[in-house]
Scaffold this motif. Structure first.
Motif, PDB file in Angstrom:
ATOM      1  N   ASP A 134       0.834  -1.211   0.000  1.00  0.00           N
ATOM      2  CA  ASP A 134       0.000   0.000   0.000  1.00  0.00           C
ATOM      3  C   ASP A 134       0.867   1.259   0.000  1.00  0.00           C
ATOM      4  O   ASP A 134       0.570   2.225  -0.699  1.00  0.00           O
ATOM      5  CB  ASP A 134      -0.925   0.015   1.222  1.00  0.00           C
ATOM      6  N   ALA A 135       1.925   1.240   0.816  1.00  0.00           N
ATOM      7  CA  ALA A 135       2.799   2.416   0.875  1.00  0.00           C
ATOM      8  C   ALA A 135       3.455   2.645  -0.489  1.00  0.00           C
ATOM      9  O   ALA A 135       3.540   3.780  -0.975  1.00  0.00           O
ATOM     10  CB  ALA A 135       3.860   2.237   1.962  1.00  0.00           C
ATOM     11  N   PHE A 136       3.924   1.557  -1.112  1.00  0.00           N
ATOM     12  CA  PHE A 136       4.539   1.698  -2.432  1.00  0.00           C
ATOM     13  C   PHE A 136       3.533   2.261  -3.437  1.00  0.00           C
ATOM     14  O   PHE A 136       3.874   3.122  -4.259  1.00  0.00           O
ATOM     15  CB  PHE A 136       5.074   0.350  -2.919  1.00  0.00           C
ATOM     16  N   ALA A 137       2.294   1.799  -3.370  1.00  0.00           N
ATOM     17  CA  ALA A 137       1.285   2.299  -4.312  1.00  0.00           C
ATOM     18  C   ALA A 137       1.066   3.802  -4.122  1.00  0.00           C
ATOM     19  O   ALA A 137       0.912   4.546  -5.099  1.00  0.00           O
ATOM     20  CB  ALA A 137      -0.030   1.533  -4.120  1.00  0.00           C
ATOM     21  N   ARG A 138       1.062   4.249  -2.865  1.00  0.00           N
ATOM     22  CA  ARG A 138       0.918   5.693  -2.606  1.00  0.00           C
ATOM     23  C   ARG A 138       2.120   6.457  -3.154  1.00  0.00           C
ATOM     24  O   ARG A 138       1.985   7.511  -3.775  1.00  0.00           O
ATOM     25  CB  ARG A 138       0.819   5.952  -1.094  1.00  0.00           C
ATOM     26  N   TRP A 139       3.314   5.909  -2.918  1.00  0.00           N
ATOM     27  CA  TRP A 139       4.532   6.582  -3.389  1.00  0.00           C
ATOM     28  C   TRP A 139       4.558   6.634  -4.918  1.00  0.00           C
ATOM     29  O   TRP A 139       4.881   7.660  -5.516  1.00  0.00           O
ATOM     30  CB  TRP A 139       5.773   5.844  -2.859  1.00  0.00           C
ATOM     31  N   ARG A 140       4.151   5.542  -5.535  1.00  0.00           N
ATOM     32  CA  ARG A 140       4.159   5.473  -6.997  1.00  0.00           C
ATOM     33  C   ARG A 140       3.152   6.477  -7.588  1.00  0.00           C
ATOM     34  O   ARG A 140       3.422   7.105  -8.617  1.00  0.00           O
ATOM     35  CB  ARG A 140       3.815   4.051  -7.444  1.00  0.00           C
ATOM     36  N   GLY A 158       4.244  11.822   4.567  1.00  0.00           N
ATOM     37  CA  GLY A 158       4.485  10.561   5.272  1.00  0.00           C
ATOM     38  C   GLY A 158       5.784   9.898   4.842  1.00  0.00           C
ATOM     39  O   GLY A 158       6.322   9.062   5.564  1.00  0.00           O
ATOM     40  N   PHE A 159       6.293  10.259   3.661  1.00  0.00           N
ATOM     41  CA  PHE A 159       7.589   9.728   3.216  1.00  0.00           C
ATOM     42  C   PHE A 159       8.719  10.731   3.442  1.00  0.00           C
ATOM     43  O   PHE A 159       9.892  10.382   3.315  1.00  0.00           O
ATOM     44  CB  PHE A 159       7.533   9.358   1.726  1.00  0.00           C
ATOM     45  N   ILE A 160       8.366  11.989   3.713  1.00  0.00           N
ATOM     46  CA  ILE A 160       9.370  13.037   3.930  1.00  0.00           C
ATOM     47  C   ILE A 160       9.512  13.239   5.434  1.00  0.00           C
ATOM     48  O   ILE A 160       8.535  13.589   6.112  1.00  0.00           O
ATOM     49  CB  ILE A 160       8.934  14.350   3.238  1.00  0.00           C
ATOM     50  N   PRO A 161      10.709  12.978   5.984  1.00  0.00           N
ATOM     51  CA  PRO A 161      10.866  13.101   7.441  1.00  0.00           C
ATOM     52  C   PRO A 161      10.539  14.518   7.912  1.00  0.00           C
ATOM     53  O   PRO A 161      10.853  15.499   7.225  1.00  0.00           O
ATOM     54  CB  PRO A 161      12.352  12.785   7.661  1.00  0.00           C
ATOM     55  N   ALA A 162       9.905  14.598   9.077  1.00  0.00           N
ATOM     56  CA  ALA A 162       9.557  15.909   9.644  1.00  0.00           C
ATOM     57  C   ALA A 162      10.818  16.751   9.787  1.00  0.00           C
ATOM     58  O   ALA A 162      11.865  16.254  10.218  1.00  0.00           O
ATOM     59  CB  ALA A 162       8.886  15.710  11.002  1.00  0.00           C
ATOM     60  N   GLY A 163      10.713  17.991   9.394  1.00  0.00           N
ATOM     61  CA  GLY A 163      11.860  18.895   9.479  1.00  0.00           C
ATOM     62  C   GLY A 163      12.692  18.943   8.205  1.00  0.00           C
ATOM     63  O   GLY A 163      13.559  19.801   8.060  1.00  0.00           O
ATOM     64  N   ASP A 164      12.453  18.003   7.301  1.00  0.00           N
ATOM     65  CA  ASP A 164      13.261  17.915   6.078  1.00  0.00           C
ATOM     66  C   ASP A 164      12.538  18.517   4.868  1.00  0.00           C
ATOM     67  O   ASP A 164      13.043  18.430   3.740  1.00  0.00           O
ATOM     68  CB  ASP A 164      13.605  16.449   5.795  1.00  0.00           C
ATOM     69  N   GLU A 165      11.371  19.151   5.102  1.00  0.00           N
ATOM     70  CA  GLU A 165      10.530  19.587   3.979  1.00  0.00           C
ATOM     71  C   GLU A 165      11.242  20.608   3.095  1.00  0.00           C
ATOM     72  O   GLU A 165      11.172  20.534   1.864  1.00  0.00           O
ATOM     73  CB  GLU A 165       9.203  20.167   4.496  1.00  0.00           C
ATOM     74  N   ALA A 166      11.930  21.568   3.710  1.00  0.00           N
ATOM     75  CA  ALA A 166      12.549  22.642   2.913  1.00  0.00           C
ATOM     76  C   ALA A 166      13.636  22.077   2.006  1.00  0.00           C
ATOM     77  O   ALA A 166      13.743  22.447   0.831  1.00  0.00           O
ATOM     78  CB  ALA A 166      13.122  23.714   3.839  1.00  0.00           C
ATOM     79  N   ARG A 167      14.447  21.169   2.543  1.00  0.00           N
ATOM     80  CA  ARG A 167      15.508  20.579   1.725  1.00  0.00           C
ATOM     81  C   ARG A 167      14.904  19.775   0.573  1.00  0.00           C
ATOM     82  O   ARG A 167      15.385  19.842  -0.559  1.00  0.00           O
ATOM     83  CB  ARG A 167      16.408  19.681   2.587  1.00  0.00           C
ATOM     84  N   ILE A 168      13.837  19.019   0.861  1.00  0.00           N
ATOM     85  CA  ILE A 168      13.224  18.204  -0.188  1.00  0.00           C
ATOM     86  C   ILE A 168      12.592  19.110  -1.252  1.00  0.00           C
ATOM     87  O   ILE A 168      12.654  18.814  -2.453  1.00  0.00           O
ATOM     88  CB  ILE A 168      12.209  17.221   0.431  1.00  0.00           C
ATOM     89  N   ASP A 169      12.012  20.237  -0.838  1.00  0.00           N
ATOM     90  CA  ASP A 169      11.493  21.192  -1.826  1.00  0.00           C
ATOM     91  C   ASP A 169      12.613  21.672  -2.753  1.00  0.00           C
ATOM     92  O   ASP A 169      12.409  21.818  -3.965  1.00  0.00           O
ATOM     93  CB  ASP A 169      10.869  22.406  -1.126  1.00  0.00           C
ATOM     94  N   GLU A 170      13.799  21.913  -2.198  1.00  0.00           N
ATOM     95  CA  GLU A 170      14.943  22.352  -3.029  1.00  0.00           C
ATOM     96  C   GLU A 170      15.304  21.275  -4.054  1.00  0.00           C
ATOM     97  O   GLU A 170      15.532  21.566  -5.225  1.00  0.00           O
ATOM     98  CB  GLU A 170      16.165  22.603  -2.147  1.00  0.00           C
ATOM     99  N   TYR A 171      15.373  20.030  -3.586  1.00  0.00           N
ATOM    100  CA  TYR A 171      15.692  18.919  -4.497  1.00  0.00           C
ATOM    101  C   TYR A 171      14.633  18.833  -5.602  1.00  0.00           C
ATOM    102  O   TYR A 171      14.962  18.707  -6.785  1.00  0.00           O
ATOM    103  CB  TYR A 171      15.722  17.586  -3.736  1.00  0.00           C
TER     104      TYR A 171
END
Ligand SMILES: [Zn+2]
Length: 325
Positions: free
Chosen positions: A252-258, A287-300
């Motif tokens: 289920d998690a993979f289906a959400r990620w996909r 749910g796949f992005i660790p809390a606190g890491d949102e800004a860095r992931i937005d940059e990526y």
């Protein structure tokens, strides 16, 4: 810990004078994940997965930093089994950088991988090396960046520990260290020829960077090939999937990620504003992005949308064999 002790007990029992049990029953088939780190000031280590086999351990991906390889070597020491084989899911140095260190201790460990690294050695690593040299020369590199650049340079120079000793050209059943596994080759996905594993004994997919929980690392990615590879993964009857980075996933998690992956590609292919696609990934991959890491992931994500997904030159470069530039 219980599982480790059980394995040690099994290994001790095998040294007795009793006739050996059939090899395929003599080891615990469940994979062990040695999680890769992704600290804010350094390049990541990919997850490593250790599989027991009749002739020793199979280590899938070896990380970038010595601290990660220390954990792999400590595990082998704890269970009292040699590392018999390394499988590299792809050539990125956060998955292959530790090959040399493991083989210094276990020189007999074969390297099972596709030959896509040959293209990287002429068409990707030289660029990265020039960028790293320029960053050091500028005086602006942090000590952590300098250490990562030096580790990368040493790994790329040591081709004997990067090139496969057992090249895999196509999807099929293989025997590695006495353990049967299904190796799948995905052409032009996260890299030119990604290797992913389906272990039927435990219904586990070891996906390499075809699945990166936080955000697909599109640095050398080909969007349409990658999308197709995820469809092939979905077609296997797996119950657990170990991504290249991040926590193991259920079906289920993979289906959400996909679904989030597909939505990101669809958005990038539309006329939508880039910021809309970045926000869409953040929502879809919640749910796949660790809390606190949102800004860095937005940059990526911003970088990948702009420089890869919406770049015809990037498609041309990464949906074809890498070559010298
Ligand atoms: Zn990776």
């Amino acid at each position: 810990m219980e599982r480790t002790l059980a394995v040690i007990a099994t290994l001790v029992a095998c040294r007795g004078s009793q006739p050996a049990a059939p090899a395929h029953t003599a080891y615990d088939p469940m994979p062990t994940v040695i999680a890769g780190a992704f600290p804010p000031d350094r390049g990541p280590d990919g997850n490593s997965v250790v599989l027991r086999a009749p002739r020793g351990l199979i280590v899938v991906d070896t990380g970038r930093h010595p601290a990660h390889q220390d954990k792999l070597l400590a595990f082998a020491h704890a269970v009292g089994a040699p590392i018999a084989a390394i499988v590299n899911t792809h050539w990125h140095l956060d998955h292959t950088g530790g090959n040399a260190r493991l083989r210094a201790v276990y020189p007999g460990a074969e390297i099972v991988a596709t030959r896509a690294v040959e293209g990287a050695l002429v068409g990707f690593f030289p660029n990265g090396r020039a960028q790293g040299d320029a960053l050091i020369a500028s005086g602006k590199a942090t000590p952590q960046q300098i250490e990562d650049i030096r580790l990368g340079r040493a790994a790329v120079d040591d081709t004997r520990n990067l090139l496969p000793t057992r090249p895999i050209a196509r999807t099929g059943a293989v025997d590695i260290a006495g353990r049967p596994l299904e190796l799948h080759v995905a052409p032009f996905a996260a890299t030119e020829a990604d290797l992913w594993i389906y272990d039927a004994a435990t219904q586990t997919v070891i996906a390499g960077d075809l699945v990166v929980a936080e955000v697909p690392f599109f640095d050398s990615g080909c969007p349409q090939g990658w999308r197709a590879a995820l469809g092939e993964i979905a077609a296997t009857p797996f119950v657990r999937l170990i991504p290249g980075h991040g926590e193991p996933m259920t079906r289920d998690a993979f289906a959400r990620w996909r679904a989030a992956f597909d939505a990101l590609l669809d958005c990038a292919a539309s006329t939508a504003d880039g910021a809309t696609c970045v926000a869409g990934w953040r929502t879809g991959a919640a749910g796949f992005i660790p809390a606190g890491d949102e800004a860095r992931i937005d940059e990526y994500t911003t970088y990948y949308v702009t420089e890869i997904l919406r770049s015809p030159a990037a498609h041309e470069r990464f949906c074809h064999p890498l070559r010298a530039e």
